[in-house]
Design a protein around this motif. Structure first.
Motif, short mmCIF file in Angstrom:
data_model
loop_
_atom_site.label_atom_id
_atom_site.label_comp_id
_atom_site.label_asym_id
_atom_site.label_seq_id
_atom_site.Cartn_x
_atom_site.Cartn_y
_atom_site.Cartn_z
N SER A 78 10.00 60.19 45.14
CA SER A 78 9.42 59.65 46.37
C SER A 78 9.56 58.12 46.45
CB SER A 78 7.94 60.02 46.45
OG SER A 78 7.20 59.35 45.44
N GLY A 79 10.09 57.49 45.38
CA GLY A 79 10.27 56.05 45.37
C GLY A 79 9.13 55.28 44.71
N ARG A 80 8.12 55.99 44.24
CA ARG A 80 6.98 55.36 43.56
C ARG A 80 7.42 54.82 42.21
NH1 ARG A 80 3.78 57.43 39.63
NH2 ARG A 80 4.78 59.46 39.87
N GLU A 81 6.94 53.63 41.85
CA GLU A 81 7.26 53.06 40.54
C GLU A 81 6.48 53.78 39.45
OE1 GLU A 81 6.70 48.81 40.36
OE2 GLU A 81 8.66 48.47 41.29
N ILE A 82 7.19 54.08 38.36
CA ILE A 82 6.59 54.70 37.18
C ILE A 82 6.81 53.74 36.03
CG2 ILE A 82 6.56 56.73 35.68
CD1 ILE A 82 8.38 58.06 37.91
N HIS A 83 5.73 53.23 35.47
CA HIS A 83 5.83 52.30 34.34
C HIS A 83 5.79 53.12 33.05
CE1 HIS A 83 5.44 48.84 36.95
NE2 HIS A 83 4.52 49.54 37.61
N LEU A 84 6.80 52.92 32.22
CA LEU A 84 6.95 53.73 31.01
C LEU A 84 7.04 52.86 29.77
CD1 LEU A 84 9.64 56.21 32.39
CD2 LEU A 84 7.20 56.68 32.08
N LEU A 85 6.55 53.39 28.66
CA LEU A 85 6.64 52.74 27.36
C LEU A 85 7.46 53.67 26.46
CD1 LEU A 85 5.47 50.18 26.05
CD2 LEU A 85 3.63 51.62 25.14
N PHE A 86 8.65 53.20 26.06
CA PHE A 86 9.62 54.01 25.32
C PHE A 86 9.62 53.70 23.83
CE2 PHE A 86 11.46 54.84 29.43
CZ PHE A 86 12.15 56.02 29.29
N ASN A 87 9.83 54.74 23.03
CA ASN A 87 10.18 54.65 21.61
C ASN A 87 11.53 55.37 21.48
OD1 ASN A 87 7.66 53.48 20.87
ND2 ASN A 87 6.74 55.50 20.99
N VAL A 88 12.53 54.66 20.95
CA VAL A 88 13.89 55.20 20.94
C VAL A 88 14.55 54.98 19.59
CG1 VAL A 88 16.15 55.11 22.10
CG2 VAL A 88 14.07 54.56 23.39
N ILE A 89 15.28 56.00 19.14
CA ILE A 89 16.11 55.89 17.94
C ILE A 89 17.50 56.43 18.26
CG2 ILE A 89 14.18 56.03 16.30
CD1 ILE A 89 14.87 59.01 15.89
N PRO A 90 18.50 56.03 17.47
CA PRO A 90 19.84 56.58 17.68
C PRO A 90 19.87 58.07 17.38
CG PRO A 90 19.92 54.63 16.27
CD PRO A 90 18.48 55.02 16.41
N LEU A 91 20.75 58.78 18.06
CA LEU A 91 21.00 60.21 17.82
C LEU A 91 22.33 60.32 17.07
CD1 LEU A 91 20.33 63.22 18.37
CD2 LEU A 91 21.57 62.97 20.54
N HIS A 92 22.29 60.97 15.91
CA HIS A 92 23.49 61.10 15.06
C HIS A 92 24.04 62.52 15.09
CE1 HIS A 92 21.26 57.66 13.31
NE2 HIS A 92 22.46 57.18 13.07
N ASP A 93 25.37 62.64 14.93
CA ASP A 93 25.95 63.97 14.75
C ASP A 93 25.86 64.35 13.27
OD1 ASP A 93 28.06 62.69 13.42
OD2 ASP A 93 29.49 62.95 15.07
N GLU A 94 26.43 65.49 12.92
CA GLU A 94 26.33 65.99 11.53
C GLU A 94 27.05 65.12 10.51
OE1 GLU A 94 29.57 67.61 13.86
OE2 GLU A 94 27.44 67.99 14.13
N THR A 95 27.95 64.26 10.95
CA THR A 95 28.65 63.36 10.01
C THR A 95 28.06 61.96 9.99
OG1 THR A 95 30.30 62.74 11.67
CG2 THR A 95 30.82 64.64 10.26
N GLY A 96 26.98 61.74 10.76
CA GLY A 96 26.31 60.44 10.75
C GLY A 96 26.73 59.48 11.85
#
Length: 188
Positions: A78-96
């Protein structure tokens, strides 16, 4: 499933910043169905002025960095602002190898709104040389709170300011229902 019932937003993005997984909480906060978001870049859901700094942060994660408490803004359907607080880490495949990012986000929109209201109230108090009280719009009749009866409006610069007509201590349930129905009372 614990992830699907979480109120926090849980996500994964590929190396291009496109959502590859979102839990159901995203539908509630953003107003889109999940299939309208998955496969789209996260930047599609941001205001233009947020995109460049968030892309820089995203690229830092792709280089192996992580973050706790990154604050940003999204836009709902609808266009409303959503304020978010993120925690993020890298995503690795099976070989790193880093293949994207993953993490959680918490909707802090109500907190941000309250902080803005407090700042505006302080400005009004200073400008008008008055004591300012902040009332909360009641959502139900409550006997455990005091109430502020609002009087005449004295200014509407950045927020509505009313004189206080009266203070009412914790009412019985019937009185609380009447306060709510009148629309002239705030929780104290």
């Amino acid at each position: 499933d614990l992830v699907e019932t979480s109120h926090d937003l849980i996500f994964r993005c590929d190396s291009e910043g496109k959502f590859t997984y979102l839990n159901k909480a995203w539908e509630k906060t953003h107003g889109y169905k999940l299939n309208q978001m998955i496969g789209k870049p996260f930047t599609d859901f941001e205001p233009p002025h947020i995109i460049a700094p968030d892309m820089a942060e995203f690229n830092r994660h792709l280089a192996g960095g992580s973050v706790q408490g990154h604050q940003t803004t999204h836009l709902s359907k609808s266009g409303r602002e959503i304020h978010l607080l993120f925690n993020v880490i890298p995503l690795h495949d099976e070989t790193g190898n880093i293949i994207g990012t993953q993490g959680t986000a918490h909707d802090i929109t109500k907190r941000i709104k309250m902080e803005e209201d407090i700042k505006k109230a302080l400005e009004v108090a200073e400008k008008k040389d008055k004591i300012v009280m902040i009332g909360i719009t009641p959502t139900s009749p409550h006997t455990g709170f005091g109430y502020i009866e609002i009087g005449e409006e004295v200014c509407n610069d950045s927020i509505k300011v009313h004189k206080v007509k009266s203070f009412r201590e914790k009412p019985d349930l019937e009185t609380a229902k009447n306060f709510l129905a009148s629309g002239n009372f705030l929780w104290n």
